[in-house]
Design a protein around this motif. Structure first.
Motif, PDB file in Angstrom:
ATOM      1  N   PRO A  96       0.810  -1.219   0.000  1.00  0.00           N
ATOM      2  CA  PRO A  96       0.000   0.000   0.000  1.00  0.00           C
ATOM      3  C   PRO A  96       0.845   1.272   0.000  1.00  0.00           C
ATOM      4  N   ASP A  97       0.368   2.268  -0.727  1.00  0.00           N
ATOM      5  CA  ASP A  97       0.987   3.588  -0.730  1.00  0.00           C
ATOM      6  C   ASP A  97       0.051   4.526   0.028  1.00  0.00           C
ATOM      7  N   VAL A  98       0.353   4.756   1.300  1.00  0.00           N
ATOM      8  CA  VAL A  98      -0.534   5.518   2.177  1.00  0.00           C
ATOM      9  C   VAL A  98      -0.751   6.936   1.678  1.00  0.00           C
ATOM     10  N   GLU A  99       0.242   7.512   1.040  1.00  0.00           N
ATOM     11  CA  GLU A  99       0.136   8.899   0.591  1.00  0.00           C
ATOM     12  C   GLU A  99      -0.973   9.087  -0.451  1.00  0.00           C
ATOM     13  N   LEU A 100      -1.366   8.010  -1.109  1.00  0.00           N
ATOM     14  CA  LEU A 100      -2.417   8.118  -2.119  1.00  0.00           C
ATOM     15  C   LEU A 100      -3.775   8.459  -1.502  1.00  0.00           C
ATOM     16  N   VAL A 101      -3.981   8.063  -0.250  1.00  0.00           N
ATOM     17  CA  VAL A 101      -5.287   8.276   0.372  1.00  0.00           C
ATOM     18  C   VAL A 101      -5.281   9.410   1.391  1.00  0.00           C
ATOM     19  N   THR A 102      -4.129   9.845   1.828  1.00  0.00           N
ATOM     20  CA  THR A 102      -4.078  10.916   2.830  1.00  0.00           C
ATOM     21  C   THR A 102      -4.585  12.252   2.282  1.00  0.00           C
ATOM     22  N   SER A 103      -4.521  12.423   0.972  1.00  0.00           N
ATOM     23  CA  SER A 103      -4.974  13.680   0.369  1.00  0.00           C
ATOM     24  C   SER A 103      -6.431  13.619  -0.065  1.00  0.00           C
ATOM     25  N   ALA A 104      -7.102  12.498   0.197  1.00  0.00           N
ATOM     26  CA  ALA A 104      -8.504  12.353  -0.213  1.00  0.00           C
ATOM     27  C   ALA A 104      -9.398  13.286   0.601  1.00  0.00           C
ATOM     28  N   PRO A 105     -10.464  13.807   0.009  1.00  0.00           N
ATOM     29  CA  PRO A 105     -11.427  14.639   0.764  1.00  0.00           C
ATOM     30  C   PRO A 105     -11.977  13.874   1.959  1.00  0.00           C
ATOM     31  N   ILE A 106     -12.394  14.585   2.986  1.00  0.00           N
ATOM     32  CA  ILE A 106     -12.828  13.978   4.233  1.00  0.00           C
ATOM     33  C   ILE A 106     -14.015  13.030   4.017  1.00  0.00           C
ATOM     34  N   GLY A 107     -14.884  13.343   3.062  1.00  0.00           N
ATOM     35  CA  GLY A 107     -16.025  12.479   2.787  1.00  0.00           C
ATOM     36  C   GLY A 107     -15.597  11.093   2.334  1.00  0.00           C
ATOM     37  N   PHE A 108     -14.580  11.025   1.491  1.00  0.00           N
ATOM     38  CA  PHE A 108     -14.062   9.736   1.040  1.00  0.00           C
ATOM     39  C   PHE A 108     -13.389   8.991   2.195  1.00  0.00           C
ATOM     40  N   GLN A 109     -12.684   9.719   3.051  1.00  0.00           N
ATOM     41  CA  GLN A 109     -12.016   9.072   4.182  1.00  0.00           C
ATOM     42  C   GLN A 109     -13.031   8.494   5.167  1.00  0.00           C
ATOM     43  N   ILE A 110     -14.124   9.218   5.417  1.00  0.00           N
ATOM     44  CA  ILE A 110     -15.176   8.700   6.298  1.00  0.00           C
ATOM     45  C   ILE A 110     -15.791   7.448   5.688  1.00  0.00           C
ATOM     46  N   HIS A 111     -16.004   7.466   4.384  1.00  0.00           N
ATOM     47  CA  HIS A 111     -16.570   6.307   3.690  1.00  0.00           C
ATOM     48  C   HIS A 111     -15.656   5.090   3.837  1.00  0.00           C
ATOM     49  N   ILE A 112     -14.360   5.282   3.641  1.00  0.00           N
ATOM     50  CA  ILE A 112     -13.404   4.180   3.753  1.00  0.00           C
ATOM     51  C   ILE A 112     -13.347   3.664   5.186  1.00  0.00           C
ATOM     52  N   PHE A 113     -13.247   4.579   6.154  1.00  0.00           N
ATOM     53  CA  PHE A 113     -13.136   4.186   7.556  1.00  0.00           C
ATOM     54  C   PHE A 113     -14.361   3.393   8.003  1.00  0.00           C
ATOM     55  N   SER A 114     -15.561   3.895   7.681  1.00  0.00           N
ATOM     56  CA  SER A 114     -16.787   3.217   8.115  1.00  0.00           C
ATOM     57  C   SER A 114     -16.968   1.885   7.392  1.00  0.00           C
ATOM     58  N   ALA A 115     -16.576   1.817   6.117  1.00  0.00           N
ATOM     59  CA  ALA A 115     -16.685   0.559   5.378  1.00  0.00           C
ATOM     60  C   ALA A 115     -15.748  -0.493   5.961  1.00  0.00           C
ATOM     61  N   LEU A 116     -14.534  -0.109   6.313  1.00  0.00           N
ATOM     62  CA  LEU A 116     -13.594  -1.042   6.918  1.00  0.00           C
ATOM     63  C   LEU A 116     -14.086  -1.509   8.292  1.00  0.00           C
ATOM     64  N   PHE A 117     -14.670  -0.602   9.059  1.00  0.00           N
ATOM     65  CA  PHE A 117     -15.229  -0.979  10.355  1.00  0.00           C
ATOM     66  C   PHE A 117     -16.362  -1.990  10.185  1.00  0.00           C
ATOM     67  N   LEU A 118     -17.175  -1.789   9.136  1.00  0.00           N
ATOM     68  CA  LEU A 118     -18.246  -2.738   8.842  1.00  0.00           C
ATOM     69  C   LEU A 118     -17.672  -4.117   8.534  1.00  0.00           C
ATOM     70  N   PHE A 119     -16.570  -4.165   7.782  1.00  0.00           N
ATOM     71  CA  PHE A 119     -15.909  -5.442   7.503  1.00  0.00           C
ATOM     72  C   PHE A 119     -15.416  -6.087   8.795  1.00  0.00           C
ATOM     73  N   GLY A 120     -14.937  -5.277   9.721  1.00  0.00           N
ATOM     74  CA  GLY A 120     -14.399  -5.807  10.965  1.00  0.00           C
ATOM     75  C   GLY A 120     -15.451  -6.465  11.847  1.00  0.00           C
ATOM     76  N   ILE A 121     -16.655  -5.900  11.893  1.00  0.00           N
ATOM     77  CA  ILE A 121     -17.702  -6.461  12.747  1.00  0.00           C
ATOM     78  C   ILE A 121     -18.588  -7.455  11.999  1.00  0.00           C
ATOM     79  N   TRP A 122     -18.425  -7.542  10.703  1.00  0.00           N
ATOM     80  CA  TRP A 122     -19.263  -8.389   9.847  1.00  0.00           C
ATOM     81  C   TRP A 122     -19.456  -9.807  10.398  1.00  0.00           C
ATOM     82  N   PRO A 123     -18.381 -10.524  10.754  1.00  0.00           N
ATOM     83  CA  PRO A 123     -18.540 -11.929  11.171  1.00  0.00           C
ATOM     84  C   PRO A 123     -19.387 -12.112  12.423  1.00  0.00           C
ATOM     85  N   PHE A 124     -19.576 -11.052  13.191  1.00  0.00           N
ATOM     86  CA  PHE A 124     -20.262 -11.172  14.473  1.00  0.00           C
ATOM     87  C   PHE A 124     -21.698 -10.658  14.395  1.00  0.00           C
ATOM     88  N   THR A 125     -22.214 -10.464  13.172  1.00  0.00           N
ATOM     89  CA  THR A 125     -23.560  -9.945  12.971  1.00  0.00           C
ATOM     90  C   THR A 125     -24.342 -10.875  12.047  1.00  0.00           C
TER      91      THR A 125
END
Length: 233
Positions: A173-202
């Motif tokens: 991964p190249d972290v610098e590619l996503v650090t400049s993303a608008p906050i809306g995209f970052q919230i989308h990525i963060f919440s989607a990853l969190f959903l993946f994390g809790i997925w198996p327990f729901t």
């Protein structure tokens, strides 16, 4: 690269994806009989019909839209003659329609689970968490695609988020590619990853039990017992 960036765009994604994989293995081996959506159709059906149909059909098109936009490199479209204008037309109109259907379906399901007393009583906190989180993921994704991209924003997720996510999957991964993303995209990525994390327990684990067959199945018929009357509240 700041410590913040390292955690949220390097460590956090692998943490959530590890939970996704290991959690499913653990859940399947320890709770096989709980591997279902725990249908509440017999408690209330009219609101479920529209919410379920809109959500399930919408999420299928949203999934393939993410495959096309994130997993497929931008160069592939250029190679097969799909122009920038053609791609954005499909992303905004077709992707937007799928996003609206999915968002409306999720909100209807959340409203149903919150307002129908028998369903609310038989629900767990994680059921509400999943629906709220799904709504956040869907709404932020929709507003990013239609609101930002359609308005002519200079940010191109196919040249930034796409390569970053493919790098996560290939352990480069190249972290610098996503650090400049608008906050809306970052919230989308963060919440989607969190959903993946809790997925198996729901109840989302039922997706792996032939979900496409579910979309075309007939409704389960529940009949009234003679001498008794079932009502919905």
């Amino acid at each position: 690269m700041s410590t913040y960036d390292q955690f949220f765009w390097l460590i956090y994604p692998y943490l959530m994806l590890t939970l996704f994989v290991v959690g499913h293995i653990y859940r399947y081996n320890t709770d096989t009989f709980g591997w279902s959506a725990k249908s509440s159709e017999f408690l209330e059906m009219s609101r479920l019909r529209w919410g379920s149909l809109l959500f399930h059909w919408g999420i299928i098109f949203v999934f393939f839209g993410h495959v096309a936009g994130i997993l497929v490199p931008k160069g592939f479209y250029e190679a097969v003659g799909i122009t920038e204008e053609m791609y954005h037309f499909g992303a905004v109109w077709f992707g937007g329609a799928a996003g609206v259907a999915t968002a409306v379906g999720a909100l209807l399901l959340l409203y149903r689970r919150s307002t129908v007393s028998r369903i609310r009583i038989n629900s767990q906190k994680r059921d509400f968490l999943v629906l709220i989180l799904l709504s956040v993921v869907i709404i932020t994704g929709f507003t990013n695609t239609v609101g930002y991209t359609a308005s002519g924003g200079a940010f191109d997720y196919r040249e930034t988020i796409g390569p970053w996510f493919r790098g996560i999957l290939t352990f480069t991964p190249d972290v610098e590619l996503v650090t400049s993303a608008p906050i809306g995209f970052q919230i989308h990525i963060f919440s989607a990853l969190f959903l993946f994390g809790i997925w198996p327990f729901t109840r989302l684990v039922h997706m792996w039990s032939l979900p496409l067959e579910y979309l075309n199945r007939n409704y389960i018929v529940y009949r009234r017992m003679q001498g008794k009357k079932l009502t919905n509240r």
